[in-house]
Enzyme design. Structure first.
Site, PDB file in Angstrom:
ATOM      1  N   LYS A  22      -5.399  -7.501  -0.689  1.00  0.00           N
ATOM      2  CA  LYS A  22      -6.234  -6.791   0.279  1.00  0.00           C
ATOM      3  C   LYS A  22      -6.633  -5.416  -0.239  1.00  0.00           C
ATOM      4  O   LYS A  22      -7.792  -5.000  -0.108  1.00  0.00           O
ATOM      5  CB  LYS A  22      -5.463  -6.647   1.595  1.00  0.00           C
ATOM      6  N   ARG A  92      -9.244   1.845   8.424  1.00  0.00           N
ATOM      7  CA  ARG A  92      -9.102   3.129   7.737  1.00  0.00           C
ATOM      8  C   ARG A  92      -9.711   3.102   6.345  1.00  0.00           C
ATOM      9  O   ARG A  92     -10.119   4.129   5.813  1.00  0.00           O
ATOM     10  CB  ARG A  92      -7.629   3.540   7.667  1.00  0.00           C
ATOM     11  N   CYS A 116      -4.374   1.694  10.924  1.00  0.00           N
ATOM     12  CA  CYS A 116      -2.960   1.936  11.202  1.00  0.00           C
ATOM     13  C   CYS A 116      -2.735   3.312  11.805  1.00  0.00           C
ATOM     14  O   CYS A 116      -3.503   4.238  11.605  1.00  0.00           O
ATOM     15  CB  CYS A 116      -2.132   1.815   9.927  1.00  0.00           C
ATOM     16  N   ASP A 306       4.660   0.046   1.242  1.00  0.00           N
ATOM     17  CA  ASP A 306       4.260  -1.118   2.036  1.00  0.00           C
ATOM     18  C   ASP A 306       5.321  -2.215   2.087  1.00  0.00           C
ATOM     19  O   ASP A 306       5.158  -3.203   2.798  1.00  0.00           O
ATOM     20  CB  ASP A 306       2.948  -1.698   1.509  1.00  0.00           C
TER      21      ASP A 306
END
Length: 420
Positions: A22, A92, A116, A306
Protein backbone atom coordinates in the site's frame (compact mmCIF):
# COMPACT_ATOMS: atom_id res chain seq x y z
CA UNK A 1 -20.40 1.38 9.39
CA UNK A 2 -19.23 -2.23 9.12
CA UNK A 3 -18.17 -4.41 12.03
CA UNK A 4 -16.58 -7.83 12.44
CA UNK A 5 -18.04 -10.71 14.44
CA UNK A 6 -15.27 -13.17 15.31
CA UNK A 7 -15.89 -16.46 17.09
CA UNK A 8 -12.84 -17.85 18.84
CA UNK A 9 -10.60 -19.36 19.70
CA UNK A 10 -9.25 -20.60 16.39
CA UNK A 11 -5.78 -21.62 15.26
CA UNK A 12 -4.64 -19.48 12.35
CA UNK A 13 -2.50 -21.51 9.97
CA UNK A 14 -1.90 -22.39 6.33
CA UNK A 15 -0.86 -20.34 3.30
CA UNK A 16 -1.54 -16.70 2.49
CA UNK A 17 -0.76 -14.77 -0.69
CA UNK A 18 0.64 -11.32 0.10
CA UNK A 19 -0.72 -8.28 -1.76
CA UNK A 20 1.22 -5.35 -3.16
CA UNK A 21 2.55 -2.69 -0.80
CA UNK A 22 0.00 0.00 0.00
CA UNK A 23 2.72 2.48 0.96
CA UNK A 24 4.28 2.06 -2.49
CA UNK A 25 1.04 1.96 -4.45
CA UNK A 26 -0.27 5.30 -3.18
CA UNK A 27 2.75 7.50 -4.01
CA UNK A 28 3.25 5.66 -7.30
CA UNK A 29 -0.39 6.26 -8.27
CA UNK A 30 -0.04 9.97 -7.57
CA UNK A 31 3.32 10.05 -9.38
CA UNK A 32 1.56 9.02 -12.61
CA UNK A 33 0.59 12.72 -12.78
CA UNK A 34 4.23 13.46 -13.65
CA UNK A 35 3.82 12.02 -17.16
CA UNK A 36 1.27 12.56 -19.92
CA UNK A 37 1.87 9.07 -21.30
CA UNK A 38 -0.06 5.89 -20.29
CA UNK A 39 1.19 3.84 -17.35
CA UNK A 40 0.34 0.29 -16.23
CA UNK A 41 0.98 -0.62 -12.59
CA UNK A 42 0.89 -4.25 -11.47
CA UNK A 43 0.36 -5.85 -8.05
CA UNK A 44 -1.85 -3.00 -6.83
CA UNK A 45 -3.87 -4.07 -3.75
CA UNK A 46 -7.64 -3.67 -3.51
CA UNK A 47 -7.92 -1.21 -0.63
CA UNK A 48 -10.20 1.61 0.42
CA UNK A 49 -7.30 4.11 0.26
CA UNK A 50 -6.40 2.95 -3.26
CA UNK A 51 -10.01 3.38 -4.38
CA UNK A 52 -10.03 6.90 -2.90
CA UNK A 53 -6.76 7.81 -4.62
CA UNK A 54 -8.13 6.62 -7.98
CA UNK A 55 -11.34 8.62 -7.49
CA UNK A 56 -9.22 11.66 -6.67
CA UNK A 57 -7.14 11.30 -9.84
CA UNK A 58 -10.23 10.79 -11.97
CA UNK A 59 -11.85 13.93 -10.56
CA UNK A 60 -8.78 15.87 -11.71
CA UNK A 61 -9.43 14.63 -15.25
CA UNK A 62 -7.21 11.56 -15.35
CA UNK A 63 -8.47 8.25 -16.70
CA UNK A 64 -7.54 5.64 -14.10
CA UNK A 65 -9.00 2.14 -13.92
CA UNK A 66 -8.32 -0.70 -11.45
CA UNK A 67 -8.81 -4.21 -12.88
CA UNK A 68 -7.89 -7.09 -10.56
CA UNK A 69 -4.34 -6.19 -9.48
CA UNK A 70 -3.56 -3.90 -12.44
CA UNK A 71 -4.09 -0.14 -12.61
CA UNK A 72 -4.24 1.59 -16.00
CA UNK A 73 -3.51 5.31 -15.75
CA UNK A 74 -3.66 8.05 -18.39
CA UNK A 75 -3.21 11.58 -17.04
CA UNK A 76 -2.90 13.32 -20.43
CA UNK A 77 -6.27 15.06 -20.00
CA UNK A 78 -5.90 16.34 -16.44
CA UNK A 79 -7.74 19.68 -16.32
CA UNK A 80 -7.87 20.48 -12.60
CA UNK A 81 -5.12 20.94 -10.01
CA UNK A 82 -7.18 21.14 -6.82
CA UNK A 83 -7.66 17.91 -4.90
CA UNK A 84 -11.32 17.83 -3.77
CA UNK A 85 -11.92 18.15 -0.04
CA UNK A 86 -14.46 15.33 0.26
CA UNK A 87 -11.86 12.80 -0.91
CA UNK A 88 -8.72 14.28 0.64
CA UNK A 89 -10.22 14.37 4.13
CA UNK A 90 -10.42 10.57 4.22
CA UNK A 91 -6.86 9.74 3.13
CA UNK A 92 -3.73 11.24 4.68
CA UNK A 93 -1.55 10.09 1.74
CA UNK A 94 -3.28 12.68 -0.45
CA UNK A 95 -0.47 15.14 0.38
CA UNK A 96 1.61 13.10 -2.11
CA UNK A 97 -0.41 14.60 -4.95
CA UNK A 98 0.95 18.11 -4.33
CA UNK A 99 4.51 17.52 -5.58
CA UNK A 100 3.53 15.99 -8.95
CA UNK A 101 0.89 18.70 -9.55
CA UNK A 102 3.24 21.64 -9.01
CA UNK A 103 6.10 19.89 -10.84
CA UNK A 104 4.12 19.21 -14.03
CA UNK A 105 1.42 21.88 -14.06
CA UNK A 106 2.99 24.65 -11.98
CA UNK A 107 0.11 24.69 -9.49
CA UNK A 108 -1.46 22.41 -6.92
CA UNK A 109 -3.97 22.87 -4.11
CA UNK A 110 -4.53 20.18 -1.50
CA UNK A 111 -6.74 20.26 1.56
CA UNK A 112 -4.97 19.00 4.65
CA UNK A 113 -5.38 15.23 4.65
CA UNK A 114 -7.29 12.94 6.98
CA UNK A 115 -7.09 9.18 7.49
CA UNK A 116 -5.56 7.82 10.68
CA UNK A 117 -5.74 9.67 13.99
CA UNK A 118 -2.31 8.56 15.25
CA UNK A 119 -0.59 11.74 16.25
CA UNK A 120 0.00 15.00 14.41
CA UNK A 121 1.41 13.67 11.13
CA UNK A 122 2.49 17.21 10.18
CA UNK A 123 3.06 18.11 6.53
CA UNK A 124 5.62 20.83 7.26
CA UNK A 125 8.51 18.73 5.90
CA UNK A 126 6.70 18.33 2.57
CA UNK A 127 6.15 22.09 2.38
CA UNK A 128 9.74 22.95 3.34
CA UNK A 129 11.03 20.62 0.65
CA UNK A 130 8.84 22.12 -2.07
CA UNK A 131 9.88 25.63 -0.99
CA UNK A 132 13.52 24.61 -1.38
CA UNK A 133 12.71 23.51 -4.93
CA UNK A 134 11.38 26.98 -5.69
CA UNK A 135 7.65 26.55 -5.11
CA UNK A 136 5.69 29.46 -3.71
CA UNK A 137 3.57 28.23 -0.80
CA UNK A 138 0.30 29.66 0.48
CA UNK A 139 -0.94 28.10 3.72
CA UNK A 140 -4.59 28.37 4.64
CA UNK A 141 -6.13 27.00 7.81
CA UNK A 142 -7.18 23.81 6.07
CA UNK A 143 -5.31 23.78 2.76
CA UNK A 144 -1.95 24.36 1.09
CA UNK A 145 -1.28 25.83 -2.36
CA UNK A 146 2.03 25.32 -4.16
CA UNK A 147 2.86 27.18 -7.37
CA UNK A 148 5.85 27.99 -9.56
CA UNK A 149 6.50 30.06 -12.68
CA UNK A 150 8.11 27.71 -15.17
CA UNK A 151 9.94 24.70 -13.71
CA UNK A 152 11.01 23.85 -10.19
CA UNK A 153 14.73 24.25 -9.50
CA UNK A 154 16.97 21.48 -8.15
CA UNK A 155 18.33 22.09 -4.64
CA UNK A 156 20.29 20.54 -1.78
CA UNK A 157 17.75 19.63 0.90
CA UNK A 158 18.70 18.40 4.37
CA UNK A 159 15.67 16.86 6.06
CA UNK A 160 15.08 18.09 9.63
CA UNK A 161 13.98 14.56 10.53
CA UNK A 162 13.62 11.31 8.64
CA UNK A 163 10.25 11.22 6.90
CA UNK A 164 9.06 8.70 4.33
CA UNK A 165 6.26 10.96 3.15
CA UNK A 166 8.41 14.06 2.69
CA UNK A 167 11.21 12.09 1.02
CA UNK A 168 8.70 10.79 -1.54
CA UNK A 169 7.19 14.26 -2.10
CA UNK A 170 10.57 15.90 -2.73
CA UNK A 171 11.87 13.03 -4.86
CA UNK A 172 8.74 13.01 -7.06
CA UNK A 173 8.71 16.79 -7.55
CA UNK A 174 12.43 16.86 -8.31
CA UNK A 175 12.04 14.55 -11.31
CA UNK A 176 10.76 17.47 -13.41
CA UNK A 177 12.93 20.15 -11.77
CA UNK A 178 15.75 21.90 -13.59
CA UNK A 179 19.13 20.51 -12.50
CA UNK A 180 20.21 18.24 -9.64
CA UNK A 181 18.40 17.71 -6.33
CA UNK A 182 20.16 16.14 -3.34
CA UNK A 183 18.13 14.89 -0.36
CA UNK A 184 20.19 14.29 2.78
CA UNK A 185 18.80 12.47 5.83
CA UNK A 186 16.40 10.76 3.42
CA UNK A 187 14.14 7.89 4.47
CA UNK A 188 15.51 4.47 3.50
CA UNK A 189 12.29 2.43 3.50
CA UNK A 190 11.71 -0.19 0.77
CA UNK A 191 8.67 1.80 -0.35
CA UNK A 192 10.92 4.82 -1.02
CA UNK A 193 13.15 2.57 -3.15
CA UNK A 194 10.07 1.21 -4.93
CA UNK A 195 8.81 4.70 -5.73
CA UNK A 196 12.28 5.69 -6.94
CA UNK A 197 12.41 2.64 -9.22
CA UNK A 198 9.04 3.62 -10.67
CA UNK A 199 10.30 7.15 -11.35
CA UNK A 200 13.43 5.70 -12.97
CA UNK A 201 11.16 3.60 -15.20
CA UNK A 202 9.45 6.85 -16.25
CA UNK A 203 12.80 8.16 -17.42
CA UNK A 204 14.37 10.13 -14.59
CA UNK A 205 17.82 9.45 -13.12
CA UNK A 206 17.89 8.68 -9.38
CA UNK A 207 20.91 7.50 -7.42
CA UNK A 208 21.05 6.39 -3.79
CA UNK A 209 17.45 5.40 -3.01
CA UNK A 210 17.67 3.18 0.07
CA UNK A 211 20.53 5.25 1.53
CA UNK A 212 20.35 8.48 3.52
CA UNK A 213 21.39 10.51 0.45
CA UNK A 214 19.27 10.49 -2.70
CA UNK A 215 20.36 12.33 -5.85
CA UNK A 216 17.77 13.16 -8.52
CA UNK A 217 18.62 14.54 -11.94
CA UNK A 218 15.58 16.38 -13.24
CA UNK A 219 14.28 16.02 -16.77
CA UNK A 220 11.90 18.05 -18.91
CA UNK A 221 9.52 15.24 -19.82
CA UNK A 222 8.82 11.73 -18.54
CA UNK A 223 7.52 8.74 -20.49
CA UNK A 224 5.05 5.95 -19.70
CA UNK A 225 5.59 2.26 -19.12
CA UNK A 226 4.83 -0.76 -16.92
CA UNK A 227 5.83 -1.33 -13.32
CA UNK A 228 5.23 -4.00 -10.64
CA UNK A 229 4.91 -2.99 -6.98
CA UNK A 230 6.80 -4.83 -4.23
CA UNK A 231 4.97 -7.09 -1.71
CA UNK A 232 3.52 -5.45 1.39
CA UNK A 233 5.99 -6.10 4.21
CA UNK A 234 3.51 -4.98 6.89
CA UNK A 235 0.80 -7.35 5.67
CA UNK A 236 3.44 -10.09 5.59
CA UNK A 237 4.50 -9.35 9.16
CA UNK A 238 0.87 -9.26 10.29
CA UNK A 239 0.16 -12.79 9.04
CA UNK A 240 3.42 -14.07 10.51
CA UNK A 241 2.32 -12.70 13.90
CA UNK A 242 -1.11 -14.29 13.38
CA UNK A 243 0.52 -17.72 13.23
CA UNK A 244 2.92 -16.94 16.08
CA UNK A 245 0.13 -16.02 18.53
CA UNK A 246 -1.78 -19.14 17.39
CA UNK A 247 1.29 -21.30 18.19
CA UNK A 248 0.96 -22.67 14.65
CA UNK A 249 2.50 -22.28 11.20
CA UNK A 250 2.08 -20.19 8.05
CA UNK A 251 3.68 -19.73 4.64
CA UNK A 252 3.53 -16.21 3.19
CA UNK A 253 3.70 -16.48 -0.60
CA UNK A 254 4.72 -13.64 -2.95
CA UNK A 255 6.60 -12.02 -0.08
CA UNK A 256 10.12 -10.59 0.17
CA UNK A 257 12.17 -11.63 3.22
CA UNK A 258 14.93 -9.14 2.39
CA UNK A 259 12.74 -6.16 3.36
CA UNK A 260 11.54 -7.71 6.64
CA UNK A 261 14.81 -8.65 8.34
CA UNK A 262 14.21 -6.80 11.63
CA UNK A 263 10.71 -8.29 12.04
CA UNK A 264 11.95 -11.80 11.25
CA UNK A 265 14.76 -11.40 13.78
CA UNK A 266 12.28 -10.46 16.52
CA UNK A 267 9.98 -13.36 15.62
CA UNK A 268 12.91 -15.76 15.90
CA UNK A 269 13.68 -14.18 19.28
CA UNK A 270 10.11 -14.98 20.35
CA UNK A 271 10.71 -18.66 19.57
CA UNK A 272 9.55 -18.95 15.96
CA UNK A 273 11.24 -21.29 13.51
CA UNK A 274 11.54 -19.24 10.30
CA UNK A 275 12.68 -20.24 6.83
CA UNK A 276 12.83 -18.08 3.72
CA UNK A 277 13.13 -18.35 -0.05
CA UNK A 278 13.32 -15.80 -2.83
CA UNK A 279 9.60 -14.98 -2.63
CA UNK A 280 8.28 -16.81 0.44
CA UNK A 281 8.57 -16.88 4.23
CA UNK A 282 7.50 -19.73 6.51
CA UNK A 283 6.98 -19.55 10.27
CA UNK A 284 6.37 -22.47 12.62
CA UNK A 285 5.87 -22.27 16.39
CA UNK A 286 5.57 -26.08 16.71
CA UNK A 287 2.75 -25.61 19.22
CA UNK A 288 4.87 -23.44 21.51
CA UNK A 289 3.64 -20.26 23.15
CA UNK A 290 5.78 -17.27 22.09
CA UNK A 291 8.31 -15.72 24.47
CA UNK A 292 7.97 -12.06 25.44
CA UNK A 293 10.43 -9.73 23.70
CA UNK A 294 11.52 -6.10 23.64
CA UNK A 295 10.99 -3.96 20.55
CA UNK A 296 11.74 -0.30 19.85
CA UNK A 297 10.30 1.32 16.73
CA UNK A 298 12.78 3.14 14.51
CA UNK A 299 13.03 4.27 10.88
CA UNK A 300 14.04 1.57 8.40
CA UNK A 301 16.07 -0.62 8.67
CA UNK A 302 14.92 -0.53 12.30
CA UNK A 303 11.69 -2.05 13.63
CA UNK A 304 8.67 -0.62 11.74
CA UNK A 305 6.15 1.41 13.70
CA UNK A 306 3.42 -0.18 11.56
CA UNK A 307 4.18 -3.54 13.25
CA UNK A 308 4.11 -2.15 16.78
CA UNK A 309 0.46 -2.98 17.56
CA UNK A 310 0.81 -6.55 16.24
CA UNK A 311 3.88 -7.19 18.39
CA UNK A 312 2.14 -5.63 21.39
CA UNK A 313 -0.48 -8.36 20.95
CA UNK A 314 2.26 -10.99 20.65
CA UNK A 315 3.70 -9.82 23.98
CA UNK A 316 0.21 -9.79 25.53
CA UNK A 317 -0.13 -13.57 25.01
CA UNK A 318 3.56 -14.46 25.42
CA UNK A 319 5.46 -16.07 28.28
CA UNK A 320 7.08 -13.44 30.48
CA UNK A 321 7.19 -9.65 30.48
CA UNK A 322 7.57 -7.80 27.18
CA UNK A 323 8.35 -4.18 26.40
CA UNK A 324 7.30 -2.07 23.41
CA UNK A 325 8.83 1.38 22.92
CA UNK A 326 7.27 3.71 20.32
CA UNK A 327 9.62 6.44 19.07
CA UNK A 328 8.03 7.40 15.73
CA UNK A 329 4.47 8.56 16.50
CA UNK A 330 2.79 9.82 19.63
CA UNK A 331 -0.73 8.61 20.44
CA UNK A 332 -0.21 5.18 18.86
CA UNK A 333 -1.32 3.07 21.81
CA UNK A 334 -5.07 3.26 21.19
CA UNK A 335 -5.28 -0.53 20.86
CA UNK A 336 -4.08 -1.00 24.44
CA UNK A 337 -7.32 -0.09 26.31
CA UNK A 338 -9.24 -2.43 23.98
CA UNK A 339 -6.79 -5.29 24.59
CA UNK A 340 -7.13 -4.69 28.34
CA UNK A 341 -10.90 -5.13 27.93
CA UNK A 342 -10.09 -8.55 26.46
CA UNK A 343 -8.00 -9.54 29.48
CA UNK A 344 -4.54 -8.21 28.64
CA UNK A 345 -2.28 -7.16 31.52
CA UNK A 346 -0.68 -4.02 30.15
CA UNK A 347 0.74 -0.77 31.50
CA UNK A 348 1.57 2.40 29.55
CA UNK A 349 4.52 4.46 30.80
CA UNK A 350 5.03 7.50 28.54
CA UNK A 351 6.06 6.01 25.16
CA UNK A 352 6.47 2.46 26.50
CA UNK A 353 4.08 -0.47 26.85
CA UNK A 354 4.83 -3.11 29.49
CA UNK A 355 3.05 -6.42 28.80
CA UNK A 356 2.67 -9.17 31.41
CA UNK A 357 1.80 -12.19 29.31
CA UNK A 358 -1.52 -13.98 29.79
CA UNK A 359 -2.44 -17.43 28.52
CA UNK A 360 -5.94 -16.54 27.31
CA UNK A 361 -7.87 -13.54 26.01
CA UNK A 362 -11.66 -13.20 26.37
CA UNK A 363 -13.90 -12.03 23.54
CA UNK A 364 -15.82 -8.79 24.04
CA UNK A 365 -16.95 -5.70 22.10
CA UNK A 366 -14.12 -3.36 21.09
CA UNK A 367 -13.65 -0.36 18.81
CA UNK A 368 -10.97 0.01 16.15
CA UNK A 369 -9.33 3.43 16.02
CA UNK A 370 -6.62 3.29 13.37
CA UNK A 371 -5.33 0.88 10.76
CA UNK A 372 -2.67 -1.11 12.63
CA UNK A 373 -4.45 -0.96 16.00
CA UNK A 374 -7.52 -2.37 14.28
CA UNK A 375 -5.74 -5.37 12.80
CA UNK A 376 -4.24 -6.24 16.19
CA UNK A 377 -7.79 -6.39 17.59
CA UNK A 378 -8.89 -8.62 14.69
CA UNK A 379 -6.07 -11.06 15.43
CA UNK A 380 -6.83 -10.89 19.16
CA UNK A 381 -10.46 -11.78 18.42
CA UNK A 382 -9.37 -14.82 16.42
CA UNK A 383 -7.50 -16.35 19.38
CA UNK A 384 -9.80 -15.10 22.18
CA UNK A 385 -12.39 -17.32 23.84
CA UNK A 386 -15.94 -16.52 22.79
CA UNK A 387 -17.38 -13.80 20.57
CA UNK A 388 -15.47 -10.63 19.75
CA UNK A 389 -17.28 -7.75 18.04
CA UNK A 390 -15.09 -5.08 16.45
CA UNK A 391 -16.76 -1.81 15.47
CA UNK A 392 -15.55 0.67 12.82
CA UNK A 393 -13.59 -1.85 10.75
CA UNK A 394 -13.33 0.66 7.90
CA UNK A 395 -9.87 1.36 9.31
CA UNK A 396 -8.80 -2.21 8.48
CA UNK A 397 -10.12 -1.86 4.93
CA UNK A 398 -7.74 1.06 4.39
CA UNK A 399 -4.67 -1.17 4.58
CA UNK A 400 -5.55 -4.86 4.23
CA UNK A 401 -6.70 -6.44 0.98
CA UNK A 402 -9.56 -8.88 1.62
CA UNK A 403 -8.45 -9.56 5.17
CA UNK A 404 -11.50 -11.55 6.27
CA UNK A 405 -11.19 -13.92 3.30
CA UNK A 406 -7.49 -14.46 3.95
CA UNK A 407 -8.13 -15.10 7.65
CA UNK A 408 -11.01 -17.44 6.83
CA UNK A 409 -8.64 -19.42 4.63
CA UNK A 410 -6.35 -19.69 7.66
CA UNK A 411 -9.19 -21.03 9.82
CA UNK A 412 -10.75 -17.91 11.34
CA UNK A 413 -14.49 -17.71 12.02
CA UNK A 414 -14.90 -14.07 11.01
CA UNK A 415 -17.95 -12.40 9.52
CA UNK A 416 -18.47 -8.85 8.28
CA UNK A 417 -21.74 -7.25 9.37
CA UNK A 418 -22.96 -4.24 7.39
CA UNK A 419 -25.56 -1.98 8.96
CA UNK A 420 -28.29 -0.93 6.57
Amino acid sequence: MDRFHIQGPTTLKGEVVISGAKNSALPILFATLLTSEPVEIYNVPKLKDIDTAIKLLNQLGAQVEHQNIIVFSDTSKVHACCAPYDLVKSIRASIWILGPLVARFGYGKVWFPGGCSIGKRLVDLHIKGLKKLGAKIILGEEYVIASVNGRLQGAHIVMDKISVGATVTIMSAATLARGITIIDNAAREPEVIDTANFLIMLGTNIIGAGSNRIIIEGTQKLKGGRYCIIPDRIETGTFLVAAAISRSHVICLRSNPNILKCVLRKLRESGADINTGKDWISLNMHGRRPKAIKICTKPYPGFPTDMQAQFTLLNVVAIGVGKVIETIFENRFMHVPELIRMGARVQILNNTIICHGVDTLIGTRVVSTDLRASVSLVLAGCIAEGLTIIDQVNHVDRGYDNIERKLQNMGAHIQRITDK
